[in-house]
Write a protein that holds these residues in place. Sequence first.
Motif, PDB file in Angstrom:
ATOM      1  N   ILE A 119       0.858  -1.185   0.000  1.00 41.28           N
ATOM      2  CA  ILE A 119       0.000   0.000   0.000  1.00 41.28           C
ATOM      3  C   ILE A 119       0.894   1.234   0.000  1.00 41.28           C
ATOM      4  CG2 ILE A 119      -1.767   1.292   1.256  1.00 41.28           C
ATOM      5  CD1 ILE A 119      -2.523  -1.483   2.563  1.00 41.28           C
ATOM      6  N   ILE A 120       0.728   2.049  -1.043  1.00 38.22           N
ATOM      7  CA  ILE A 120       1.503   3.281  -1.166  1.00 38.22           C
ATOM      8  C   ILE A 120       0.542   4.453  -0.955  1.00 38.22           C
ATOM      9  CG2 ILE A 120       2.963   4.696  -2.669  1.00 38.22           C
ATOM     10  CD1 ILE A 120       4.265   2.010  -2.080  1.00 38.22           C
ATOM     11  N   PHE A 121       0.880   5.344  -0.046  1.00 45.39           N
ATOM     12  CA  PHE A 121       0.058   6.534   0.197  1.00 45.39           C
ATOM     13  C   PHE A 121       0.452   7.602  -0.813  1.00 45.39           C
ATOM     14  CE2 PHE A 121       0.859   4.643   4.486  1.00 45.39           C
ATOM     15  CZ  PHE A 121      -0.369   4.009   4.592  1.00 45.39           C
ATOM     16  N   THR A 122      -0.530   8.111  -1.541  1.00 47.99           N
ATOM     17  CA  THR A 122      -0.260   9.162  -2.522  1.00 47.99           C
ATOM     18  C   THR A 122      -1.112  10.379  -2.190  1.00 47.99           C
ATOM     19  OG1 THR A 122      -1.943   8.456  -4.101  1.00 47.99           O
ATOM     20  CG2 THR A 122       0.229   7.443  -4.293  1.00 47.99           C
ATOM     21  N   PHE A 123      -0.750  11.486  -2.775  1.00 48.10           N
ATOM     22  CA  PHE A 123      -1.435  12.739  -2.479  1.00 48.10           C
ATOM     23  C   PHE A 123      -1.897  13.435  -3.750  1.00 48.10           C
ATOM     24  CE2 PHE A 123       1.263  11.526   0.972  1.00 48.10           C
ATOM     25  CZ  PHE A 123       0.438  11.690   2.075  1.00 48.10           C
ATOM     26  N   SER A 124      -2.082  12.627  -4.771  1.00 50.51           N
ATOM     27  CA  SER A 124      -2.654  13.100  -6.036  1.00 50.51           C
ATOM     28  C   SER A 124      -3.188  11.871  -6.768  1.00 50.51           C
ATOM     29  CB  SER A 124      -1.606  13.812  -6.890  1.00 50.51           C
ATOM     30  OG  SER A 124      -0.575  12.915  -7.238  1.00 50.51           O
ATOM     31  N   GLN A 125      -3.963  12.109  -7.806  1.00 49.22           N
ATOM     32  CA  GLN A 125      -4.544  10.996  -8.543  1.00 49.22           C
ATOM     33  C   GLN A 125      -3.442  10.176  -9.194  1.00 49.22           C
ATOM     34  OE1 GLN A 125      -7.551  12.431 -11.202  1.00 49.22           O
ATOM     35  NE2 GLN A 125      -8.735  13.337  -9.561  1.00 49.22           N
ATOM     36  N   PRO A 126      -3.585   8.861  -9.180  1.00 43.57           N
ATOM     37  CA  PRO A 126      -2.549   7.973  -9.726  1.00 43.57           C
ATOM     38  C   PRO A 126      -2.605   7.887 -11.252  1.00 43.57           C
ATOM     39  CG  PRO A 126      -4.343   6.676  -8.824  1.00 43.57           C
ATOM     40  CD  PRO A 126      -4.662   8.123  -8.539  1.00 43.57           C
ATOM     41  N   ASN A 127      -2.261   8.975 -11.937  1.00 40.36           N
ATOM     42  CA  ASN A 127      -2.318   9.000 -13.398  1.00 40.36           C
ATOM     43  C   ASN A 127      -1.262   8.111 -14.048  1.00 40.36           C
ATOM     44  OD1 ASN A 127      -4.394  10.900 -13.239  1.00 40.36           O
ATOM     45  ND2 ASN A 127      -2.938  12.594 -13.177  1.00 40.36           N
ATOM     46  N   ASN A 128      -0.162   7.893 -13.374  1.00 37.86           N
ATOM     47  CA  ASN A 128       0.960   7.139 -13.940  1.00 37.86           C
ATOM     48  C   ASN A 128       1.323   5.965 -13.027  1.00 37.86           C
ATOM     49  OD1 ASN A 128       2.899   6.706 -15.904  1.00 37.86           O
ATOM     50  ND2 ASN A 128       4.390   8.091 -14.974  1.00 37.86           N
ATOM     51  N   MET A 129       0.320   5.384 -12.402  1.00 36.71           N
ATOM     52  CA  MET A 129       0.532   4.386 -11.356  1.00 36.71           C
ATOM     53  C   MET A 129       1.375   3.187 -11.821  1.00 36.71           C
ATOM     54  SD  MET A 129      -2.400   2.397  -9.262  1.00 36.71           S
ATOM     55  CE  MET A 129      -2.037   1.077  -8.138  1.00 36.71           C
ATOM     56  N   ARG A 130       1.032   2.576 -12.928  1.00 35.10           N
ATOM     57  CA  ARG A 130       1.767   1.391 -13.394  1.00 35.10           C
ATOM     58  C   ARG A 130       3.250   1.701 -13.600  1.00 35.10           C
ATOM     59  NH1 ARG A 130      -0.990  -3.027 -14.590  1.00 35.10           N
ATOM     60  NH2 ARG A 130      -3.222  -2.889 -14.914  1.00 35.10           N
ATOM     61  N   GLU A 131       3.526   2.812 -14.259  1.00 38.00           N
ATOM     62  CA  GLU A 131       4.921   3.162 -14.524  1.00 38.00           C
ATOM     63  C   GLU A 131       5.656   3.526 -13.238  1.00 38.00           C
ATOM     64  OE1 GLU A 131       6.573   2.658 -17.437  1.00 38.00           O
ATOM     65  OE2 GLU A 131       4.669   1.675 -17.884  1.00 38.00           O
ATOM     66  N   GLU A 132       5.000   4.232 -12.333  1.00 33.53           N
ATOM     67  CA  GLU A 132       5.632   4.558 -11.052  1.00 33.53           C
ATOM     68  C   GLU A 132       5.929   3.287 -10.261  1.00 33.53           C
ATOM     69  OE1 GLU A 132       3.715   9.013 -10.420  1.00 33.53           O
ATOM     70  OE2 GLU A 132       3.126   7.414  -9.052  1.00 33.53           O
ATOM     71  N   LEU A 133       5.010   2.339 -10.277  1.00 38.76           N
ATOM     72  CA  LEU A 133       5.240   1.081  -9.565  1.00 38.76           C
ATOM     73  C   LEU A 133       6.366   0.272 -10.202  1.00 38.76           C
ATOM     74  CD1 LEU A 133       1.614   0.089  -8.596  1.00 38.76           C
ATOM     75  CD2 LEU A 133       3.501   0.555  -7.022  1.00 38.76           C
ATOM     76  N   ARG A 134       6.518   0.378 -11.496  1.00 40.63           N
ATOM     77  CA  ARG A 134       7.646  -0.287 -12.160  1.00 40.63           C
ATOM     78  C   ARG A 134       8.968   0.295 -11.649  1.00 40.63           C
ATOM     79  NH1 ARG A 134       8.122   0.326 -17.749  1.00 40.63           N
ATOM     80  NH2 ARG A 134       9.603  -1.394 -17.615  1.00 40.63           N
ATOM     81  N   VAL A 135       8.990   1.617 -11.417  1.00 34.92           N
ATOM     82  CA  VAL A 135      10.193   2.262 -10.875  1.00 34.92           C
ATOM     83  C   VAL A 135      10.418   1.796  -9.439  1.00 34.92           C
ATOM     84  CG1 VAL A 135      11.214   4.482 -10.194  1.00 34.92           C
ATOM     85  CG2 VAL A 135      10.047   4.265 -12.403  1.00 34.92           C
ATOM     86  N   ILE A 136       9.373   1.797  -8.636  1.00 35.56           N
ATOM     87  CA  ILE A 136       9.496   1.340  -7.246  1.00 35.56           C
ATOM     88  C   ILE A 136       9.954  -0.115  -7.198  1.00 35.56           C
ATOM     89  CG2 ILE A 136       8.163   0.806  -5.156  1.00 35.56           C
ATOM     90  CD1 ILE A 136       6.569   3.423  -5.746  1.00 35.56           C
ATOM     91  N   LYS A 137       9.385  -0.952  -8.054  1.00 39.49           N
ATOM     92  CA  LYS A 137       9.793  -2.360  -8.105  1.00 39.49           C
ATOM     93  C   LYS A 137      11.269  -2.472  -8.485  1.00 39.49           C
ATOM     94  CE  LYS A 137       8.121  -6.838  -9.657  1.00 39.49           C
ATOM     95  NZ  LYS A 137       7.045  -7.536 -10.374  1.00 39.49           N
ATOM     96  N   GLY A 138      11.716  -1.668  -9.446  1.00 43.22           N
ATOM     97  CA  GLY A 138      13.126  -1.664  -9.826  1.00 43.22           C
ATOM     98  C   GLY A 138      14.019  -1.221  -8.685  1.00 43.22           C
ATOM     99  N   LEU A 139      13.617  -0.158  -7.974  1.00 45.30           N
ATOM    100  CA  LEU A 139      14.397   0.313  -6.825  1.00 45.30           C
ATOM    101  C   LEU A 139      14.500  -0.754  -5.742  1.00 45.30           C
ATOM    102  CD1 LEU A 139      13.060   3.977  -6.494  1.00 45.30           C
ATOM    103  CD2 LEU A 139      15.421   3.302  -7.039  1.00 45.30           C
ATOM    104  N   LEU A 140      13.377  -1.412  -5.455  1.00 42.60           N
ATOM    105  CA  LEU A 140      13.385  -2.455  -4.433  1.00 42.60           C
ATOM    106  C   LEU A 140      14.282  -3.626  -4.837  1.00 42.60           C
ATOM    107  CD1 LEU A 140       9.606  -2.465  -3.417  1.00 42.60           C
ATOM    108  CD2 LEU A 140      11.541  -1.650  -2.049  1.00 42.60           C
ATOM    109  N   LYS A 141      14.222  -3.987  -6.097  1.00 43.19           N
ATOM    110  CA  LYS A 141      15.015  -5.125  -6.582  1.00 43.19           C
ATOM    111  C   LYS A 141      16.506  -4.790  -6.652  1.00 43.19           C
ATOM    112  CE  LYS A 141      15.755  -8.045 -10.576  1.00 43.19           C
ATOM    113  NZ  LYS A 141      15.841  -7.929 -12.005  1.00 43.19           N
ATOM    114  N   GLU A 142      16.830  -3.611  -7.175  1.00 37.67           N
ATOM    115  CA  GLU A 142      18.223  -3.280  -7.451  1.00 37.67           C
ATOM    116  C   GLU A 142      18.980  -2.623  -6.299  1.00 37.67           C
ATOM    117  OE1 GLU A 142      19.815  -4.188 -10.112  1.00 37.67           O
ATOM    118  OE2 GLU A 142      18.105  -4.880 -11.290  1.00 37.67           O
ATOM    119  N   PHE A 143      18.267  -1.837  -5.468  1.00 33.48           N
ATOM    120  CA  PHE A 143      18.996  -0.999  -4.512  1.00 33.48           C
ATOM    121  C   PHE A 143      18.516  -1.080  -3.062  1.00 33.48           C
ATOM    122  CE2 PHE A 143      19.487   1.114  -8.683  1.00 33.48           C
ATOM    123  CZ  PHE A 143      20.866   1.027  -8.785  1.00 33.48           C
TER     124      PHE A 143
END
Length: 190
Positions: A119-143
């Motif tokens: 669960i990610i808390f956001t403060f605006s509408q998730p217009n780019n949610m899939r792509e943002e989650l791909r970045v978060i998934k990459g950060l979690l995996k790589e760093f």
Amino acid sequence: MRLKSSYSFLKAYFNYTGSGNRIYARAVSEAMKVIRETAQENNLKPIQTYLHKQFSLKLTKDMLLRLVSQAMLQYQDPFSEIHYFNIIAAIDKNLITTKHRGIEIPIEGGWDKKNKKLIIFTFSQPNNMREELRVIKGLLKEFAPAGHLPADIKTAAYWDLSKGKIAEVDYQALQGVDRQSLIDAANRIN
């Protein structure tokens, strides 16, 4: 350099431009501070205290009320079913070409162990949610340090505290972005 939030990194990655609304930024900052305190104490007292505080932002109060409402609609006992997490994805200084001595990206939110939901808390509408989650998934995996977040995440949810809406996606179906694009974004941070 430690960023204030994962949004700071997403902003660099996607070249988002901010509106510069200082009051809104302060409201988000105060809301996250109260959310962290609430998770630490494992009760609603920090939220209740903020709601009754003489000098508090109405925007923050609204965000916190939406959080409580969403949590109560989704869970019978949010404090036992949602666990707060705060992980630091650290991009080492030897990968950074700017003056920074590495970049630390905080990734925080809730973890629903039973449903394997991030669960990610956001403060605006998730217009780019899939792509943002791909970045978060990459950060979690790589760093991110191994073992700090379960590897078997099934679903990711954005809880939009500005509008009180929830959006979910199949996390396992998302491909994390590659390591080099994350490093490139880190090098765009001023």
